[in-house]
Write an enzyme that holds these catalytic residues in place. Sequence first.
Site, PDB file in Angstrom:
ATOM      1  N   LYS A   1       0.882  -1.175   0.000  1.00  0.00           N
ATOM      2  CA  LYS A   1       0.000   0.000   0.000  1.00  0.00           C
ATOM      3  C   LYS A   1       0.917   1.223   0.000  1.00  0.00           C
ATOM      4  O   LYS A   1       1.597   1.491   0.986  1.00  0.00           O
ATOM      5  CB  LYS A   1      -0.899  -0.020   1.231  1.00  0.00           C
ATOM      6  CG  LYS A   1      -1.910  -1.173   1.216  1.00  0.00           C
ATOM      7  CD  LYS A   1      -2.896  -1.063   2.374  1.00  0.00           C
ATOM      8  CE  LYS A   1      -3.839  -2.261   2.431  1.00  0.00           C
ATOM      9  NZ  LYS A   1      -4.805  -2.338   1.312  1.00  0.00           N
TER      10      LYS A   1
ATOM     11  N   ARG B   1      -8.944 -12.936   2.025  1.00  0.00           N
ATOM     12  CA  ARG B   1      -9.596 -14.154   1.520  1.00  0.00           C
ATOM     13  C   ARG B   1      -8.665 -15.365   1.633  1.00  0.00           C
ATOM     14  O   ARG B   1      -9.130 -16.496   1.734  1.00  0.00           O
ATOM     15  CB  ARG B   1     -10.083 -13.918   0.086  1.00  0.00           C
ATOM     16  CG  ARG B   1      -9.002 -13.685  -0.918  1.00  0.00           C
ATOM     17  CD  ARG B   1      -9.486 -12.912  -2.134  1.00  0.00           C
ATOM     18  NE  ARG B   1      -9.834 -11.530  -1.805  1.00  0.00           N
ATOM     19  CZ  ARG B   1     -10.257 -10.628  -2.704  1.00  0.00           C
ATOM     20  NH1 ARG B   1     -10.394 -10.975  -3.972  1.00  0.00           N
ATOM     21  NH2 ARG B   1     -10.543  -9.400  -2.337  1.00  0.00           N
TER      22      ARG B   1
HETATM   23  N1  BES Z   1      -7.970  -4.761   4.151  1.00  0.00           N
HETATM   24  C1  BES Z   1      -8.145  -4.426   2.788  1.00  0.00           C
HETATM   25  C2  BES Z   1      -9.540  -3.896   2.491  1.00  0.00           C
HETATM   26  C3  BES Z   1      -9.882  -2.540   3.051  1.00  0.00           C
HETATM   27  C4  BES Z   1      -9.680  -1.412   2.291  1.00  0.00           C
HETATM   28  C5  BES Z   1     -10.458  -2.420   4.289  1.00  0.00           C
HETATM   29  C6  BES Z   1     -10.043  -0.180   2.815  1.00  0.00           C
HETATM   30  C7  BES Z   1     -10.793  -1.190   4.802  1.00  0.00           C
HETATM   31  C8  BES Z   1     -10.595  -0.080   4.072  1.00  0.00           C
HETATM   32  C9  BES Z   1      -7.922  -5.647   1.916  1.00  0.00           C
HETATM   33  O1  BES Z   1      -7.005  -6.572   2.380  1.00  0.00           O
HETATM   34  C10 BES Z   1      -7.387  -5.145   0.618  1.00  0.00           C
HETATM   35  O2  BES Z   1      -6.285  -4.674   0.603  1.00  0.00           O
HETATM   36  N2  BES Z   1      -8.207  -5.274  -0.428  1.00  0.00           N
HETATM   37  C11 BES Z   1      -7.844  -4.879  -1.726  1.00  0.00           C
HETATM   38  C12 BES Z   1      -7.998  -6.072  -2.622  1.00  0.00           C
HETATM   39  C13 BES Z   1      -7.447  -5.892  -4.007  1.00  0.00           C
HETATM   40  C14 BES Z   1      -5.935  -5.836  -3.964  1.00  0.00           C
HETATM   41  C15 BES Z   1      -7.892  -7.056  -4.858  1.00  0.00           C
HETATM   42  C16 BES Z   1      -8.793  -3.762  -2.142  1.00  0.00           C
HETATM   43  O3  BES Z   1      -9.987  -3.855  -1.881  1.00  0.00           O
HETATM   44  O4  BES Z   1      -8.313  -2.788  -2.723  1.00  0.00           O
HETATM   45 MN    MN Z   2      -5.013  -6.148   1.759  1.00  0.00          MN
END
Ligand code: BES
Ligand code: MN
Length: 521
Positions: A300, A375
């Site tokens: 990130k 997941r």
């Molecule tokens: N923990 C995040 C999802 C999330 C994003 C929770 C913002 C709370 C606030 C999750 O692990 C993630 O990073 N999801 C990605 C998935 C993508 C890389 C397929 C997302 O949703 O951007």
């Molecule tokens: Mn993530």
Amino acid sequence: MKRFRGWALGLLSLTLGLLLTTVVASASYLHTATSFTQQSVNEGDVLVVLVPEDAGGVRVSGWSDATTDHVKRAMAAADFEGKAQQRVEILAPADLMFARLVLLGVGNPADLPRYVAEEMGAALAAHIQGSKAESIVIDSRLVTNPGVNADVVSAIAHGVELRSYRFDRYKSEPAERPGQRYQWVVSNASAAERAYNQLNALAQGVFIARELTNLPGSDGYPAAFAEYARQQLEPLGVVVTILDREQIRELGMGSLLSVSEGSQHKSHLLVAHYKNSDDERPIALVGKGNTFDTGGYNLKTNAASILRMQTDKAGGAAVVGAVKALAGQQAPVNVVGVVPLSLNMISGEATLPGDVVVAGDGTTIEVANTDAEGRLILADGIWYAREHLDARVIADIATLTGAKVGALGTQYSAIFSDHDDILATLREAGELTRERVWQLPLDGYEDVVRSRIADMKNTGSPGAQAGAIFLRHFAGDTPWVHIDMAGSALIDSASGIHPEGATGYGVRMLTEWVKIYSRQH
Ligand code: BES
Ligand code: MN
Ligand code: ZN
């Protein structure tokens, strides 16, 4: 080290706080004390009178005619009619031994929804916190029906407490506790206490969910999370099992294992079983316990997206909180909480984008994006609940996708299931607690996680459905629902029943859902 000490001290003082307390509810994270009495209490900082609509004036036993008349004129001047959530504050009349008098409308108390009563309590607590008042007396005797009185009072008191949680263990000078003492004058003290104790057990679940969610990443790592949960749950008769890396590996759960390999803190699996019914097979709650989400090698990369990712364990925290609440309530259910715990980091050992991992059920997974880690750990958590715990139904809850936040914001969680009875009961629990849910479709999205090289990949589009379709595979034939609660784990400023910080979202909905579903199946 200093941080770790703070954490250990926090645990210690929490334990001591619970041992030494004599009031109904007071623990180190709670800022208030609560007690009930049938006797008039004639002295304090603030007197709050609960006023039903159309009460035709307010006559409290012990008040002089002059005081009663004064209050009547104050009500008229403020257009106060006793509607639910109406609140008027005046300087207390001269012959009352209080500084201030608050009139709080309860509408028709027999029809007051629980969440409205909770909101009223929360608003009252927020108001009181902004003042110097320490001793608050709430006279509820104008709500005359003892059963209704107990329900209304306990729900308002519950709201007061939900708003009064404080996470200040990292402050060099935490606030004194209790900051405020609430004394409730009720028509039947044992009925009020009975109703309150049920909601208080629920509040205790919310508090530990907030505590776990609030813990910074470096202190709330997988083993620390699991130990905290063990300490909270075992005294209530919950059987807690914690699997470490070796045990996870032996069971073949390579998907869960893979997410923490970049961290010194390896994956764990927390299993918390509360059995208080003759049901042979448990209801399983599976919560995402990713204790921090850097994204892994799909890092990130902007400050806003990585900040607050210690809250990526909020689904797991909600599961621990719900099991604690159900055990505290001695609910007649057979429930098992399963929390796969990980720490998604980078190092020479971390998963590379494009790697293939093998899940417990043998499914090969192409890790197309290391940031879709939730997941990966839930896949093995769900499979474990089905294969090793013989769950009769599985509900998973997770801060899973940004796409969910885009679709629904934080007003609703997204729910996905092929089972109408699960969806309906979740909706019912969501409305009761105002932790509301909205269904998104699975039908038509079957191919979105197809991989060129493995059985599945961990990404796809649209994002929220891809997560759900991926997870459904691991539930097999077991009735299952996925709850995406992304965005609801934390708020930056206090609102309603939530102080600033972690919300403890999901505890209240899941607790009610387990009881409702259990009654129907
Ligand atoms: N923990 C995040 C999802 C999330 C994003 C929770 C913002 C709370 C606030 C999750 O692990 C993630 O990073 N999801 C990605 C998935 C993508 C890389 C397929 C997302 O949703 O951007
Ligand atoms: Mn993530
Ligand atoms: Zn995540």
